[in-house]
Write a protein that holds these residues in place. Structure first.
Motif, PDB file in Angstrom:
ATOM      1  N   LEU A 106      43.214  40.736  37.234  1.00  0.00           N
ATOM      2  CA  LEU A 106      41.973  41.284  36.689  1.00  0.00           C
ATOM      3  C   LEU A 106      41.440  42.454  37.515  1.00  0.00           C
ATOM      4  CD1 LEU A 106      40.185  37.933  35.731  1.00  0.00           C
ATOM      5  CD2 LEU A 106      41.540  39.454  34.267  1.00  0.00           C
ATOM      6  N   GLY A 107      42.225  42.913  38.483  1.00  0.00           N
ATOM      7  CA  GLY A 107      41.809  44.066  39.262  1.00  0.00           C
ATOM      8  C   GLY A 107      41.133  43.697  40.576  1.00  0.00           C
ATOM      9  N   ARG A 194      47.429  33.877  36.863  1.00  0.00           N
ATOM     10  CA  ARG A 194      46.734  34.814  35.978  1.00  0.00           C
ATOM     11  C   ARG A 194      47.700  35.920  35.604  1.00  0.00           C
ATOM     12  NH1 ARG A 194      41.315  34.490  36.151  1.00  0.00           N
ATOM     13  NH2 ARG A 194      40.410  33.154  37.753  1.00  0.00           N
ATOM     14  N   ARG A 195      47.889  36.089  34.338  1.00  0.00           N
ATOM     15  CA  ARG A 195      48.784  37.148  33.870  1.00  0.00           C
ATOM     16  C   ARG A 195      48.295  37.709  32.549  1.00  0.00           C
ATOM     17  NH1 ARG A 195      53.803  37.763  36.065  1.00  0.00           N
ATOM     18  NH2 ARG A 195      54.844  38.439  34.195  1.00  0.00           N
ATOM     19  N   GLY A 196      48.206  39.013  32.494  1.00  0.00           N
ATOM     20  CA  GLY A 196      47.839  39.667  31.237  1.00  0.00           C
ATOM     21  C   GLY A 196      46.503  39.206  30.685  1.00  0.00           C
ATOM     22  N   TYR A 339      49.164  45.293  31.065  1.00  0.00           N
ATOM     23  CA  TYR A 339      47.789  44.821  30.908  1.00  0.00           C
ATOM     24  C   TYR A 339      46.881  45.483  31.940  1.00  0.00           C
ATOM     25  CZ  TYR A 339      43.674  41.872  30.792  1.00  0.00           C
ATOM     26  OH  TYR A 339      42.393  41.440  30.704  1.00  0.00           O
ATOM     27  N   PRO A 340      45.724  46.016  31.596  1.00  0.00           N
ATOM     28  CA  PRO A 340      45.179  46.082  30.231  1.00  0.00           C
ATOM     29  C   PRO A 340      45.919  47.083  29.337  1.00  0.00           C
ATOM     30  CG  PRO A 340      43.687  47.138  31.792  1.00  0.00           C
ATOM     31  CD  PRO A 340      44.774  46.523  32.591  1.00  0.00           C
ATOM     32  N   VAL A 348      47.740  51.256  39.604  1.00  0.00           N
ATOM     33  CA  VAL A 348      47.841  50.570  40.895  1.00  0.00           C
ATOM     34  C   VAL A 348      48.396  51.554  41.952  1.00  0.00           C
ATOM     35  CG1 VAL A 348      48.981  48.691  42.180  1.00  0.00           C
ATOM     36  CG2 VAL A 348      48.049  48.258  39.896  1.00  0.00           C
ATOM     37  N   CYS A 349      49.404  52.333  41.574  1.00  0.00           N
ATOM     38  CA  CYS A 349      49.964  53.330  42.511  1.00  0.00           C
ATOM     39  C   CYS A 349      48.878  54.296  42.963  1.00  0.00           C
ATOM     40  CB  CYS A 349      51.097  54.126  41.854  1.00  0.00           C
ATOM     41  SG  CYS A 349      52.647  53.221  41.739  1.00  0.00           S
ATOM     42  N   GLN A 350      48.093  54.776  41.999  1.00  0.00           N
ATOM     43  CA  GLN A 350      47.034  55.730  42.321  1.00  0.00           C
ATOM     44  C   GLN A 350      45.969  55.096  43.213  1.00  0.00           C
ATOM     45  OE1 GLN A 350      44.624  58.193  39.266  1.00  0.00           O
ATOM     46  NE2 GLN A 350      43.335  56.404  39.639  1.00  0.00           N
TER      47      GLN A 350
END
Ligand code: WT7
Length: 650
Positions: A106-107, A194-196, A339-340, A348-350
């Motif tokens: 979820l970030g 937790r996935r997607g 996801y999302p 995520v890379c950024q």
């Protein structure tokens, strides 16, 4: 060999940029020197590196012991602790440096410095000891991609317990087989994952696996990753947090012999039951350490992200151990690439400034489908090296990865290796000139060759069996509890003690290696190795199935898709009933092995195409699965009408 022809048309060469040449640690001169030394003194080459790169509790005097060949042992009289090498030795200079940056589904983000990781691993090592786990005991880790999985692995290594991580996508049945084969004492799991955007239960599979038998499992430690309720069995199950309460954040690492098994990891072979690939401590850590330095050039400014799950070997060598051994910052991601939305990897890379990114061709192909717009929305300018693993990368995907993700500047490090090899074997250094689709050349100290069916070494331009001619430190030590299988699978040649890989390959005029695929009954689905026999036995265990044959067919994204040919012991149903049975059989395979093994298509027949001697003619099934005309000779078939039955479907 049509694969060879298609490869021959690939003539592009990508030289490293000046920037790469001037910035990486291993230059051409250093590499040439390493190759020279390794070819002059194979054992000395590895031994010197083992002394230079690792900290030994007791130094070794023996480099290679081949007296028990084909069981090879390295650094045999030395003692070492992996967790000490991955964590403690960095504390003096890097205690506040991030060891793990974790981004949840979820970030949610959490960072562990080397000091924090040390404290966590120590606490959990003390917890395991308090639960009765001793050196040499087997511990099963069945967890999602969260830092606690790495903490659990490191804690096992710290006390000398042998872990076996079972991929969280495997079913209760598959989990039980592994728990039993390893004769494990303790299982570590979570209530769920937790996935997607969803939560997925996990602990239920452990309960189901332990339902019958498995009396050797005394305790189950449960980490709560989700808010979902979890059933705890009195006397057996303990909450991770409760078990850890009051434990000291110091634990003295237990030195073990270099040959002490660090872990078992189950993988598919050409026969039914999965093999427990047994890895060593000292030799394994050496190649894990070196290849993180050599292939990924990791240094203090890097943020390294390997997207593999800890349930696979890639998640051991390039998540749980190697990056930490070199003192790097490593990213762990819990979620899924879509996801999302399908820009998640690039986001995520950024957000974390990833500099070195390592993933599988199947993921690249899946994300390529969404076009260049998504990655272009993100700042990927920090990326400097890109890696791939799991299967040959097709030149289209290679070019997309190189141009769209790597701005045409990042070398693509295509790493060929296996669960059994422990670490990269044939792969470029960042300075190696690249050819899209080739994993380039063997690393210094790795001697690869290609043999014909009689065992003769082939020259450039000829396809055949890939072998490794000399032992190397991180090689498989045994198939857990099955010496015979170790010998017959990996050292089947009569006259030469070569390690036989199970892949076919070809070397081009420049000596570059091109992997053509497996030679045994193993499929490569989305970078996962699946035995055809395993899926066949899963199908046959269904009450309505009498016989089944599995073959692979090419698939745009997954690499290979699973095609099933099934003979029922009831009449072949039609219409809705048939649709329902297909769904039921797919679910059955998911239950027996896991969703990754579900057949993509299922065809029914009154028999399988067999020779008069009863051998299933798989090459015919492959042709049917591909939807192609049968041009092969079918005169040896017992009943040619069988083919038509199957051909009429799909
Ligand atoms: C098999 C090993 C090594 C970690 C992931 C898979 C295939 C792996 C490549 C590559 C071509 C590759 C081989 C190998 N494979 N990497 N770069 N190019 N093929 O580990 O499950 O043990 O599978 O994967 O066929 O034998 P694994």
């Amino acid at each position: 060999m049509s694969n060879i022809e298609s490869i021959l048309t690939e003539t592009r060469i990508f030289e490293p940029t000046e920037k790469v040449k001037n910035s990486v640690a291993i230059t051409e001169a250093v590499l040439a020197e390493m190759h020279k030394k390794a070819s002059e003194d194979h054992v000395g080459f590895w031994s010197d590196l083992a002394k230079e790169k690792l900290e030994w509790s007791k130094p070794f005097t023996v480099g290679l012991d081949d007296s028990k060949a084909p069981h090879y042992e390295w650094f045999t009289d030395g003692e070492i602790n992996v967790s000490y090498n991955c964590i403690d030795r960095h504390l003096e200079t890097k205690s506040d440096k991030a060891a793990i940056i974790f981004e949840g589904d979820l970030g949610d983000v959490q960072t562990y410095t080397y000091k924090e990781l040390h404290d966590q691993v120590c606490r959990f090592a003390n917890t395991l000891t308090a639960q009765g786990v001793e050196k040499g005991d087997r511990v099963i880790i069945y967890m999602p991609m969260i830092p606690q999985a790495v903490i659990a692995m490191q804690a096992c290594a710290r006390i000398g317990a042998i872990h076996s991580v079972v991929f969280g996508g495997f079913s209760a049945e598959a989990l039980r087989d592994r728990i039993e084969n390893a004769n494990a004492k303790l299982v570590i799991t979570t209530n769920g994952s937790r996935r997607g955007g969803k939560t997925i239960p996990l602990k239920g599979a452990v309960d189901a696996a332990l339902e019958k038998g498995c009396d050797h499992v005394k305790k189950v430690i449960v980490y709560r990753r989700t808010d979902d309720e979890v059933e705890m069995k009195e006397g057996r199950d303990i909450d991770w947090m409760d078990a850890e309460a009051g434990m000291s954040n110091y634990h003295e690492p237990v030195p073990v012999n270099a040959e002490h098994p660090l872990f078992l990891l189950y993988t598919s072979g050409s026969t039914g039951t999965p093999k427990g690939v047994q890895h060593s401590t000292g030799g394994y850590l050496l190649n894990a350490h070196l290849t993180n330095e050599w292939m990924f050039d990791l240094n203090d400014n890097d943020v390294f992200w390997c997207t593999a799950d800890v349930g696979w070997i890639t998640g051991h060598t390039y998540v749980a151990y190697g990056p930490l051994s070199v003192g790097a910052t490593m990213l762990m991601f819990e979620g899924v690439p879509t996801y999302p939305d399908a820009g998640r990897f690039w986001q995520v890379c950024q957000d974390h400034g990833v500099t070195v990114f390592y993933t599988a061709p199947t993921a690249i192909r899946a994300l390529m489908k969404f076009g260049a717009d998504l990655p272009e929305k993100y700042d990927l300018s920090k990326l400097r090296l890109l890696g791939t693993v799991g299967e040959p990368i097709n030149p289209e995907a290679w070019m997309w990865y190189h141009e769209v993700i790597g701005r045409g500047e990042c070398p693509i490090i295509d790493t060929w290796w296996q669960t059994e090899t422990g670490a990269h074997m044939i792969a470029p250094f960042p300075i190696t000139p690249l050819k899209p689709g080739s994993c380039t050349k063997p690393l210094p100290g790795i001697e690869a060759a290609i043999l014909d069916e009689e065992g003769n070494e082939l020259g450039l331009g000829e396809g055949g069996l890939l072998v490794i001619k000399k032992p190397w430190p991180s090689m498989i030590r045994n198939v857990w509890g099955d010496e015979e299988r170790y010998k017959s699978t990996y050292f089947p040649l009569q006259d030469v003690p070569y390690y036989v890989v199970g892949d076919s390959a070809y070397q081009d005029k420049d000596g570059y290696f091109w992997i053509l695929g497996r030679v045994d009954d193993v499929l490569n689905v989305s970078g996962h190795r699946l035995g055809t026999m395993e899926i066949e036995s899963a199908l046959v265990s269904h009450e309505k199935v009498a016989e089944a044959a599995i073959v692979g067919r090419p698939h745009d994204i997954k690499g290979e898709a699973v095609s099933a040919f099934v003979v029922l012991n009831v009449d072949i149903p039609n219409g809705d009933e048939r649709t329902a049975l297909v769904a039921e059989l797919r679910e059955h395979v998911a239950k027996e092995i896991g969703p990754i093994a579900k057949p993509d298509d299922i065809r029914f027949g009154t028999n399988l195409p067999k020779t008069r001697s009863g051998k299933i003619m798989r090459r015919l099934l492959r042709t049917i699965a591909k939807g192609e005309e049968i041009t092969q000779d079918t005169s040896t078939l017992e009943d040619p009408s069988i083919l038509e039955q199957f051909q009429q479907q799909k």
